[in-house]
Design an enzyme around this catalytic site. Structure first.
Site, short mmCIF file in Angstrom:
data_model
loop_
_atom_site.label_atom_id
_atom_site.label_comp_id
_atom_site.label_asym_id
_atom_site.label_seq_id
_atom_site.Cartn_x
_atom_site.Cartn_y
_atom_site.Cartn_z
N HIS A 41 -32.37 9.11 23.75
CA HIS A 41 -33.70 9.69 23.95
C HIS A 41 -34.62 9.41 22.77
O HIS A 41 -35.65 10.06 22.62
CB HIS A 41 -33.59 11.21 24.13
CG HIS A 41 -32.59 11.63 25.14
ND1 HIS A 41 -32.65 11.23 26.44
CD2 HIS A 41 -31.49 12.43 25.03
CE1 HIS A 41 -31.62 11.76 27.10
NE2 HIS A 41 -30.91 12.48 26.26
N HIS A 79 -31.78 11.47 31.67
CA HIS A 79 -30.42 10.97 31.49
C HIS A 79 -30.08 9.89 32.49
O HIS A 79 -28.93 9.72 32.88
CB HIS A 79 -29.41 12.11 31.60
CG HIS A 79 -29.52 13.09 30.48
ND1 HIS A 79 -30.39 14.15 30.52
CD2 HIS A 79 -28.92 13.13 29.26
CE1 HIS A 79 -30.31 14.83 29.38
NE2 HIS A 79 -29.43 14.24 28.61
#
Ligand SMILES: Nc1ncnc2c1ncn2[C@@H]1O[C@H](COP(=O)(O)OP(=O)(O)O)[C@@H](O)[C@H]1O
Ligand SMILES: Nc1ncnc2c1ncn2[C@@H]1O[C@H](COP(=O)(O)OP(=O)(O)O)[C@@H](O)[C@H]1O
Ligand SMILES: [Mg+2]
Ligand SMILES: [Mg+2]
Ligand SMILES: [Mg+2]
Ligand SMILES: [Mg+2]
Lengths: 204, 328, 328, 204
Positions: free
Chosen positions: C54, C216
């Site tokens: 991320h 995700h």
């Protein structure tokens, strides 16, 4: 004699041809360049057509210089200044006569193409638009400006002849030997431009 | 693609930049991005520009300590002369304007025309050509080396000199020195997709990569089976060092081409630093991120710039732009 | 992928972060990134962490005015408790530690275990759960809303409060207030490729998109034929507004998922601002960029945070991290 | 009676099974999760095997608590704390006897599974590892701890039974109805774990 209307037809015809072939030009440019040649010329010739619509008839020279200025101020990239210069210089060479003889156009085009060569520093065999433009100008001169069809044919052949060349100017030169085997997008659009010239004559 | 229509991507982006950055003046119609306080009295102004699709370059580098204005062209298409003329007029304080031009035929020709027109309007213009990409041999058989990652170094360092009040010749000389001291090499792990074409600009199967790419979605000089981060770092750094032969510490830019995750890019930086260490090259500063991009291309480039004390001081000087900011 | 082997991506990235950011202390083996001057006397310390992939979240947000430490887990896998225990011990000045936890089962469980262990070691720990993603309905039929873009707002604003010397309860209360005032909605235009899997996490044909994705690489709630930037902005902003119903000006985060070019993201921002204008929502600040990403996923998310004067002041306060920096 | 060796064989067998099936677990997790379950458990059980190699034989309880601690400190994600808790609580329930009866293990496992349910807040039917673990524990209890094979069979059935379920816990719950039609990765790995238990017995 060729009047301003003829030159407007040429430009409108070129715009239509570029529109029709835009995807192909971009496709060619994506093989050895940056995939924008079609979009570039579409944008430019659309502006040319629009500018011509807003102007009175004028002279052959005025039509081409206006078109050239439009290309310079709307296309960008390599082809904008180069095609812009081609049309502006050709237009300037035509002076402000209301009508010009084909042989005068042949002469003026030669000056325009020479200006392109000077600006871009390229020469025949470098795999650029010059490989279509120079043979076209030669063919036209040989016929004393009478055979636009021969010029179009020569431009086509010139464009085809770029396939086996290794590029020495423009983006394609970065590819070195990998530029071989692809037709140059600029030479291809130049052939369209000269074909549009022949088309403008055919429509006389 | 996250767009409306291909025709409006640049204008849309400019509206978005205007909304996000009140410290910039954005002329959407004429495609000029100017720092709001321009012209800044006593300062030389840097103007750059080029095709869009390389963001944050150049609009993301407009602000105190870097560019005074940026001129975004269509995607991968150099801007038209009028943009630079307008930008020069907007930012010139009377001390002159430096055009920072990446070495591509289109940029060179359009900036050249712009310089003539701007000078006609009474603006003193100098130009610096950025040509750092060692993947292209600089010979009569090419259009010369491409301008890539070194553009960031030139704009930051010469921008700092301008901010300090240096005269045009000095800002120009520093810009040239940075370019002469910098080299880059880039690698693509995927092609990119331009709005106009709507599909990848070339076919690159997942198991292969292109070595020696530019920043316009063009294929590189050579295709190879996929290499590891370690192998790519060896190849890229050695390609740069072979040409640069630095005698002192370097600035390092580990640049992502747009779609390479920062996670991978930092990992690649570790390998770049390793090779540099193995080759005995000292590192003065390192910048890692997506700065000179090629839309959504996956890949990376390495730029090294040999930095003497002056360049280093100017690099460290405060800068306040959308994409590069420190010290203010 | 620009990697060596999937097993080493996180360690490789940490080495690369260490090389690029001398202002951070990076414990590669134990996977903890700490601001170099920690513990800072008199300050509460913010510790966050989560799966890698991320970036720049969270390591890119470590520094004065934001996080004191970050704990990166494996790609898309929450960190293990020992990391947070170690981080807490490294940054606690005696005034306590706030764990900023994105609401995923793994993160919740691991941070919970870490809090117990850290308290056993004498560190006072508070926790804030970030759960801003309106694509997930918060009911007994789900694990609750995911933590996405609001994490940036929580870490920046609570970090500023900590930097000012606010006590733990106050920093915690502000963090909770930011989370309660923020909502997000995300869209994927492509799947992403994790190093471990080596191929896209789901199949998404070019002409389709996924609405309501997380960060995700998971598919969203719904698949649709491709929409324009304008349509996506309408959909995302309305989804957020329906839930948030802001009564005052908002902070806007227009976030890229990793592979969306900045050019497109800024264009999308223009559309987001347009919808907000049409809905009568005033915009206080806008941030555009790739901040909370999902590796090389193409797509974007919109986060809005209703901001009163205090939150706005803390948002504007100086911050000095790798990815977010102003005022110092 | 089951000695420490038996429990080591269980753990080693589980590690081998996870290694073998890692891609499949990740594939299942990529359909309704985040494509890491295989890699997570591989990393965790490799650490378990390594830790056990470095320790003396110990007791059944010590083997499982050590394994549980290793999972907690190396796996991360949801499955790390959950499987870690399962093994630690089971191990604790076994106390420090050098050998345990199968019925004791059945009891201890029940406590471990209950701890998982408490920690994660899930219950049967939520499409999680519990849907394999709970039937396995039931089957084992019914046979008074004697039939590990029955437990493995029940776990397998339980994992299969997650296919039509809509997830209510973990990442898959974000998908709502789209989680239906996929087998839960955690239930699948739980079935591997119980199969490894049966395998450890078979090897006695
Ligand atoms: N130096 C040059 N002289 C003449 N023509 C050139 C030169 N450089 C490039 N060209 C022509 O321009 C064409 C590319 O135009 P275009 O794609 O519109 O610009 P760009 O390369 O900037 O993207 C090439 O195919 C080539 O024919
Ligand atoms: N609350 C919960 N209770 C029990 N099991 C859970 C819970 N949440 C998730 N799981 C299990 O964990 C599995 C996912 O594990 P893993 O992929 O390793 O972690 P993550 O979801 O953090 O990536 C799911 O398939 C499910 O069986
Ligand atoms: Mg081109
Ligand atoms: Mg171009
Ligand atoms: Mg995970
Ligand atoms: Mg998972």
């Amino acid at each position: 004699m060729l009047d301003a209307e003829f030159f407007r037809r040429w430009m409108t015809g070129a715009a239509a041809a570029v529109d029709r072939e835009a995807d192909r030009l971009t496709e060619l440019d994506s093989a050895i360049g940056d995939a924008d040649h079609g979009a570039n010329l579409q944008r430019g010739f659309a502006a040319v057509v629009k500018a011509l619509e807003g102007e009175p008839a004028g002279t052959p020279g005025a039509v081409l210089t206006l078109a050239g200025r439009q290309l310079i101020s709307t296309v960008g990239g390599a082809s904008g200044p180069l095609y812009g210069t081609l049309l502006r210089r050709t237009g300037k060479a035509l002076g402000d006569a209301a009508e010009v003889a084909p042989v005068q156009l042949a002469e003026a085009l030669r000056a325009g193409v020479a200006a392109v060569a000077q600006l871009g520093g390229a020469k025949a065999g470098d795999k650029t638009m010059l490989d279509a433009l120079e043979p076209a100008v030669e063919a036209l001169a040989e016929s004393l400006g009478e055979s636009f069809a021969a010029a179009a044919e020569a431009a086509d052949q010139g464009a085809l002849a770029t396939v086996p060349m290794q590029a020495r100017k423009g983006r394609a030169s970065y590819l070195g030997e990998r530029s071989i085997g692809h037709q140059d997008p600029g030479a291809t659009s130049s052939a369209l431009l000269i074909a549009a010239l022949a088309g403008a004559e055919g429509a006389r | 693609m996250l767009i409306n229509v291909p025709e409006s991507v640049v204008a849309d982006a400019l509206r978005g930049i205007a909304a996000a950055h009140p410290e910039l003046t954005v002329d959407v119609e004429n495609r000029v991005v100017v720092r709001r306080d321009a012209p800044v009295a006593g300062q030389v102004a840097l103007v750059s520009g080029g095709g869009s699709g390389h963001e944050p370059l150049h609009a993301g580098f407009v602000g105190p300590g870097m560019l005074a204005a940026a001129c975004p062209g269509e995607v991968f298409t150099s801007p038209v002369p009028q943009q630079m003329v307008r930008a020069a007029a907007a930012v010139d304080s009377g001390r002159g304007v430096l055009f920072v031009v990446k070495n591509y035929t289109g940029d060179v020709l359009n900036f050249e025309m712009a310089a003539e027109l701007a000078e006609d309007e009474g603006v003193q213009v100098a130009k610096v050509l950025v040509d750092d990409d060692v993947a292209v041999s600089d010979s009569t058989y090419t259009a010369g080396r491409r301008g890539t990652g070194a553009t960031l170094f030139v704009e930051k360092i010469a921008g700092a000199a301008a901010e300090e009040g240096a005269p045009l010749e000095r800002v120009e000389a520093i810009a040239r020195r940075v370019n002469a001291s910098a080299r880059s090499f880039g690698v693509a792990l995927s092609a990119c997709t331009t709005p106009a074409k709507g599909s990848p600009t070339f076919d690159l199967p997942p198991g292969e990569l292109e070595l020696g790419i530019g920043i316009h979605g063009e294929p590189g000089r050579e295709r190879r089976p996929m290499m590891t981060s370690r192998e790519i770092a060896d190849f890229a750094v050695d390609a740069v060092l072979e040409d640069l032969k630095p005698s002192g510490p370097v600035l390092v830019l580990v640049n992502g081409m747009g779609a390479t995750p920062l996670l991978e890019l930092y990992g690649f930086n570790a390998e770049v630093q390793r090779v540099l260490g193995e080759r005995g090259v000292a590192v003065a500063r390192t910048l890692v991120g997506n700065y000179v991009t090629s839309l959504d291309m996956a890949g990376c480039s390495v730029t090294l710039c040999q930095a003497d004390e002056e360049l280093l001081r100017l690099w460290d000087a405060p800068v306040r732009t959308a994409a590069l900011r420190w010290g203010m």
